[in-house]
Design a protein around this motif. Structure first.
Motif, mmCIF file in Angstrom:
data_model
loop_
_atom_site.group_PDB
_atom_site.id
_atom_site.type_symbol
_atom_site.label_atom_id
_atom_site.label_comp_id
_atom_site.label_asym_id
_atom_site.label_seq_id
_atom_site.Cartn_x
_atom_site.Cartn_y
_atom_site.Cartn_z
ATOM 1 N N THR A 1 98.177 -14.281 15.038
ATOM 2 C CA THR A 1 97.537 -15.163 14.058
ATOM 3 C C THR A 1 96.870 -16.379 14.688
ATOM 4 O O THR A 1 95.985 -16.980 14.081
ATOM 5 N N THR A 2 97.269 -16.740 15.909
ATOM 6 C CA THR A 2 96.719 -17.961 16.514
ATOM 7 C C THR A 2 95.975 -17.716 17.825
ATOM 8 O O THR A 2 95.258 -18.601 18.287
ATOM 9 N N SER A 3 96.178 -16.562 18.429
ATOM 10 C CA SER A 3 95.672 -16.201 19.772
ATOM 11 C C SER A 3 96.407 -16.933 20.883
ATOM 12 O O SER A 3 96.152 -16.689 22.065
ATOM 13 N N SER B 1 104.991 -26.001 15.215
ATOM 14 C CA SER B 1 104.672 -27.155 14.361
ATOM 15 C C SER B 1 103.687 -28.099 15.052
ATOM 16 O O SER B 1 102.736 -28.587 14.436
ATOM 17 N N ILE B 2 103.910 -28.343 16.341
ATOM 18 C CA ILE B 2 103.034 -29.251 17.075
ATOM 19 C C ILE B 2 101.617 -28.693 17.173
ATOM 20 O O ILE B 2 100.627 -29.433 17.074
ATOM 21 N N LEU B 3 101.517 -27.392 17.341
ATOM 22 C CA LEU B 3 100.203 -26.758 17.522
ATOM 23 C C LEU B 3 99.569 -26.293 16.216
ATOM 24 O O LEU B 3 98.503 -25.672 16.241
ATOM 25 N N SER B 4 100.197 -26.568 15.093
ATOM 26 C CA SER B 4 99.704 -26.066 13.805
ATOM 27 C C SER B 4 98.223 -26.403 13.604
ATOM 28 O O SER B 4 97.818 -27.557 13.660
ATOM 29 N N GLY B 5 97.426 -25.353 13.397
ATOM 30 C CA GLY B 5 96.002 -25.526 13.138
ATOM 31 C C GLY B 5 95.150 -25.668 14.379
ATOM 32 O O GLY B 5 93.920 -25.744 14.283
ATOM 33 N N LYS B 6 95.759 -25.686 15.558
ATOM 34 C CA LYS B 6 94.985 -25.868 16.796
ATOM 35 C C LYS B 6 94.073 -24.679 17.059
ATOM 36 O O LYS B 6 92.897 -24.829 17.361
ATOM 37 N N TYR B 7 94.616 -23.472 16.973
ATOM 38 C CA TYR B 7 93.834 -22.266 17.223
ATOM 39 C C TYR B 7 94.140 -21.221 16.157
ATOM 40 O O TYR B 7 95.224 -21.203 15.578
ATOM 41 N N ALA C 1 93.341 -16.812 15.520
ATOM 42 C CA ALA C 1 92.879 -15.606 16.199
ATOM 43 C C ALA C 1 91.402 -15.384 15.905
ATOM 44 O O ALA C 1 90.944 -15.554 14.775
ATOM 45 N N ASP C 2 90.635 -15.007 16.930
ATOM 46 C CA ASP C 2 89.203 -14.787 16.765
ATOM 47 C C ASP C 2 88.920 -13.622 15.829
ATOM 48 O O ASP C 2 88.106 -13.698 14.934
ATOM 49 N N GLU C 3 89.583 -12.520 16.073
ATOM 50 C CA GLU C 3 89.420 -11.344 15.222
ATOM 51 C C GLU C 3 90.592 -10.415 15.431
ATOM 52 O O GLU C 3 91.238 -10.429 16.470
ATOM 53 N N VAL C 4 90.891 -9.651 14.417
ATOM 54 C CA VAL C 4 91.988 -8.696 14.520
ATOM 55 C C VAL C 4 91.571 -7.573 15.443
ATOM 56 O O VAL C 4 90.427 -7.132 15.441
ATOM 57 N N ASP C 5 92.495 -7.136 16.264
ATOM 58 C CA ASP C 5 92.211 -6.073 17.210
ATOM 59 C C ASP C 5 91.624 -4.846 16.521
ATOM 60 O O ASP C 5 92.149 -4.356 15.525
ATOM 61 N N LYS C 6 90.497 -4.334 17.054
ATOM 62 C CA LYS C 6 89.802 -3.211 16.413
ATOM 63 C C LYS C 6 90.666 -1.959 16.373
ATOM 64 O O LYS C 6 90.657 -1.224 15.394
ATOM 65 N N GLY C 7 91.407 -1.728 17.453
ATOM 66 C CA GLY C 7 92.281 -0.558 17.459
ATOM 67 C C GLY C 7 93.337 -0.649 16.375
ATOM 68 O O GLY C 7 93.664 0.326 15.713
ATOM 69 N N PHE C 8 93.848 -1.864 16.174
ATOM 70 C CA PHE C 8 94.839 -2.079 15.126
ATOM 71 C C PHE C 8 94.237 -1.800 13.762
ATOM 72 O O PHE C 8 94.859 -1.178 12.899
ATOM 73 N N MET C 9 92.996 -2.283 13.521
ATOM 74 C CA MET C 9 92.351 -2.078 12.222
ATOM 75 C C MET C 9 92.069 -0.597 11.985
ATOM 76 O O MET C 9 92.223 -0.093 10.866
#
Length: 256
Positions: free
Chosen positions: A76-78, A174-180, A182-190
Motif C-alpha cells: 500500500t505504501t511501496s 504512524s510516523i510515515l503516514s501519508g509519506k508514500y 504504492a505507484d500501482e498494483v502489480d500487474k501479475g497480481f491484478m
C-alpha cells in the motif's frame, strides 16, 4: 679501528631505519584490512522478503506474522521495511553495519529511497534502525531514538522480542503516514485477481445450471473448478523484490 666500526654501525642503522618504519607501517595496514571489518554481509537473497531471522530469535509464527504485516504495508505504501536478527555483531559497530547492509541489498525503491532496515543482534543485546535517504526526514535520529527507548526496549528487556518489533513497526507506520503510496498494483497480481473473479463467476453459472437439473458431469466440473479457484499460492516476498534504495549512515539504536 673500533671507532671506525662503531661509526659505520651507526650509519647502517640510520640507513635501515626508514625501511624498518615502512615495513611496520605496511604490516599495520595489512592488519587493518584483515581485521577491521570482521562481519561478512551475506549476498542479497533470491527470495527478498521482510523478515530474516538468522538468530532464530522469534517463534516461527511470530516471524510469519511480522513478515505478512510488513509485506502488506509495502503493497500500500511501496515502503520496504526489513527486520534482520543475527547471533552476534562479531565486533562490528551496529550503527555502521546496518546502513551498509541495507545499501548492499538495496532495500526500498530506487527512485524513492524508501527502505528501512531494523537490525537486532541477540548476544550483543543491541538494535539499530537505518532509514533510507527518502524517509530520513521523518525518521530522524531523535524520533527513532525516542521510539526505540519508549516502544521497543521495554519489551526486549522482558524477553518479548515479537512485541517490541510489532510495536516498533507500528510506530514507524504512524510516523510515515501519508509519506508514500504504492505507484500501482502489480500487474501479475491484478491478472491473477481477475482470473479468480472470472473463474468464480463461471463456477456460479455452472452451479446455477446444476440447480435446474443440469447433467451430473457439469456438477463434477463445478466442484473441481470451485476447489481450484479457492486455492491460492502463498505470498512469497516483496512484489518485484528489493528496488535498489539508497542509505546514508543515519539512524538510531539502543541496548537492553
Amino acid at each position: 679501528m673500533k671507532k671506525s666500526y662503531g661509526t659505520n654501525l651507526i650509519i647502517i642503522l640510520f640507513a635501515l631505519f626508514p625501511m624498518l618504519l615502512g615495513a611496520n607501517t605496511a604490516f599495520g595496514v595489512q592488519d587493518t584490512l584483515s581485521f577491521g571489518q570482521t562481519f561478512i554481509i551475506p549476498d542479497k537473497p533470491e527470495i527478498q522478503t521482510s523478515v530474516y531471522d538468522y538468530a532464530k530469535t522469534l517463534k516461527a509464527s511470530d516471524a510469519k506474522a511480522l513478515e505478512t504485516k510488513l509485506l502488506n504495508y509495502a503493497d500500500t505504501t511501496s515502503t520496504q521495511i526489513v527486520i534482520i536478527t543475527i547471533p552476534s555483531l562479531q565486533g562490528e559497530s551496529i550503527g555502521e553495519l546496518t546502513p551498509r547492509w541495507a545499501q548492499k541489498w538495496g532495500i526500498g525503491q530506487a527512485e524513492k529511497d524508501n527502505g528501512i532496515l531494523i537490525l537486532l543482534s541477540e548476544s550483543d543485546r543491541e538494535i539499530w534502525i537505518a532509514p533510507g535517504y527518502g524517509v530520513d526526514d521523518r525518521l530522524t535520529a531523535g524520533k527513532l531514538g525516542e521510539m526505540i527507548r519508549g516502544r521497543i526496549l521495554p519489551e526486549f528487556k522482558e524477553g518479548n522480542y515479537y512485541a517490541g518489533l510489532d510495536k516498533g513497526t507500528d510506530a514507524i507506520f504512524s510516523i510515515l503516514s501519508g509519506k508514500y503510496v504504492a505507484d500501482e498494483v502489480d500487474k501479475g497480481f491484478m491478472n491473477k485477481f481477475w482470473a479468480i473473479v472470472l473463474l468464480e463467476l463461471f463456477v456460479f453459472i455452472v452451479c446455477f445450471l446444476y440447480h435446474f437439473k443440469a447433467p451430473a458431469g457439469i456438477a463434477l466440473a463445478a466442484s473441481a473448478l470451485s476447489s481450484s479457484g479457492k486455492s491460492e499460492s502463498p505470498r512469497i516476498g516483496f512484489r518485484g523484490g528489493f528496488g535498489g534504495g539508497g542509505f546514508s549512515g543515519g539512524g538510531a539504536g539502543g541496548k537492553w
